[in-house]
Design an enzyme around this catalytic site. Structure first.
Site, short mmCIF file in Angstrom:
data_model
loop_
_atom_site.label_atom_id
_atom_site.label_comp_id
_atom_site.label_asym_id
_atom_site.label_seq_id
_atom_site.Cartn_x
_atom_site.Cartn_y
_atom_site.Cartn_z
N LYS A 154 0.90 -1.57 -0.05
CA LYS A 154 0.03 -0.40 0.00
C LYS A 154 1.30 1.47 -0.03
O LYS A 154 1.78 1.92 1.12
CB LYS A 154 -0.90 0.27 1.75
CG LYS A 154 -2.16 -1.16 1.47
CD LYS A 154 -3.09 -0.51 0.73
CE LYS A 154 -4.39 -1.95 0.87
NZ LYS A 154 -5.45 -1.33 0.43
N LYS A 262 -14.20 -7.49 -5.59
CA LYS A 262 -14.35 -7.38 -4.21
C LYS A 262 -15.83 -7.32 -4.21
O LYS A 262 -16.48 -6.61 -3.97
CB LYS A 262 -14.00 -6.05 -3.72
CG LYS A 262 -12.16 -5.63 -3.76
CD LYS A 262 -11.77 -4.41 -2.92
CE LYS A 262 -10.98 -3.97 -2.75
NZ LYS A 262 -10.29 -2.98 -1.84
#
Length: 353
Positions: A154, A262
């Protein structure tokens, strides 16, 4: 199907570490474990999960539990879930869908007949959470030493040059032919300098980058995808969109290399399957990623992934995040998600919670 009854149990999942994201630090995550049963056999239950992410899911609102309770009460009055438009409640749709599939398959947390539950593990990436640069390096090296060959960082929370030095350190130890690096910017880059940053990052042999700029900037994202030396993956860009109505136009215009799916955010497994078909039509690849679900939601996503035709590492290594997860047969280890049938599910009991 409208004869089924529904209920839910709320569990506040507690992180086992300081979980820092682009939306700040999170210490707990509310999971709503939805169950379905037939009145003639109330002890046999199928389980699903509705756990929207605050600040990201379109149904991640402060009154989500109230809305979930109202929706389930409507179903319990004899109304079929098929009669309700759950577009604005993707997490609820995911939960109802998987609870029904589980129930119809015997209530043993078998959502699909698939190779995963028979011992074929799923390759996964090792996620490096936002933290200090030193701690992120420790996370990455630890994951690699544990057997992960695909690491996802990230980025966007630190100074760009500092993050580049971090990646450079990893590459000095682990070349691209040994460790694949994925990046997730969560929309952190400004459109006017995104391409310059991507060109700089490319020297580290990056496999892909998720959502380099914020969503709903279609012209800018199309330009980034066209000029980036790093393949771009769309993530937040897909949230709230119907793959049939908007998906084809979006993918044809932006032309990303990858899609991130997702189910909690997209509206379930059926909706995710539609995105897979759109990706195939446009010769794009994809991988599935959990959205911090408990093992109930993660299990459903993993089984769905196992029936798809994909060999890429998936983002399904989140089962070890919590101190109070639902215990069961899932195990993330050595770069893969495994299903260990000897580790029985320890499901909650609605009558006791």
């Amino acid at each position: 199907m409208n004869e089924l009854q529904y209920g839910y149990i709320k569990r506040n999942l507690e992180f086992s570490f300081q979980a820092k994201t682009s939306r700040g630090e999170i210490k707990t995550h509310a999971a709503y474990l939805v169950y379905a049963f037939h009145p003639s056999n109330p002890t046999l239950k199928g389980w699903g999960e509705a756990s929207p992410l605050m600040g990201l899911s379109i149904d991640g609102t402060d009154n989500f539990e109230e809305q979930l309770s109202t929706i389930l009460a409507y179903f319990n009055e004899g109304n079929s879930p098929l009669s309700v438009d759950l577009t604005s409640f993707p997490a609820v749709r995911f939960a109802i869908e998987t609870a029904q599939l589980d129930l119809f398959n015997g209530g043993e947390q078998i959502v699909f007949d698939n190779t995963f539950i028979y011992g074929k593990s799923i390759p996964i990436n090792g996620l490096v959470w936002m933290d200090s640069i030193d701690n992120m390096l420790v996370q990455a090296v630890t994951k690699i030493q544990e057997g992960y060959t695909c690491i996802k960082f990230k980025i966007g929370a630190h100074d760009f040059d500092v993050e580049c030095k971090m990646l450079e350190q990893i590459r000095k130890q682990y070349p691209a032919d040994r460790v694949e690096i994925r990046l997730d910017a969560n929309g952190a880059f400004a459109p006017d300098d995104a391409v310059l940053k991507l060109k700089e990052l490319a020297r580290f042999g990056i496999h892909s980058i998720e959502q380099p700029i914020a969503p709903r900037q279609l012209d800018e994202m199309e330009e980034v995808c066209g000029k980036s030396p790093i393949p771009v993956a769309l993530d937040e860009e897909l949230i709230g969109l119907d793959p049939e109505e908007h998906g084809a136009k979006l993918l044809k215009f932006i032309k990303p290399k990858y899609l991130i799916l997702k189910p909690t955010l997209l509206g379930g497994l059926g909706m995710s399957a539609k995105w897979v078909r759109k990706a195939n039509e446009h010769e794009m690849d994809w991988w599935a990623t959990s959205a911090l679900e408990s093992n109930i939601g993660l299990n459903a996503i993993a089984q769905w992934t196992a029936v798809q035709k994909t060999s890429l590492p998936q983002g399904l290594g989140t089962g070890n995040l919590y101190t109070n997860n639902i215990e069961g047969p899932l195990l993330a280890k050595a770069g893969a998600l495994h299903f260990l049938p000897q580790n029985a599910w320890k499901l909650p009991h609605p009558e006791l919670d």
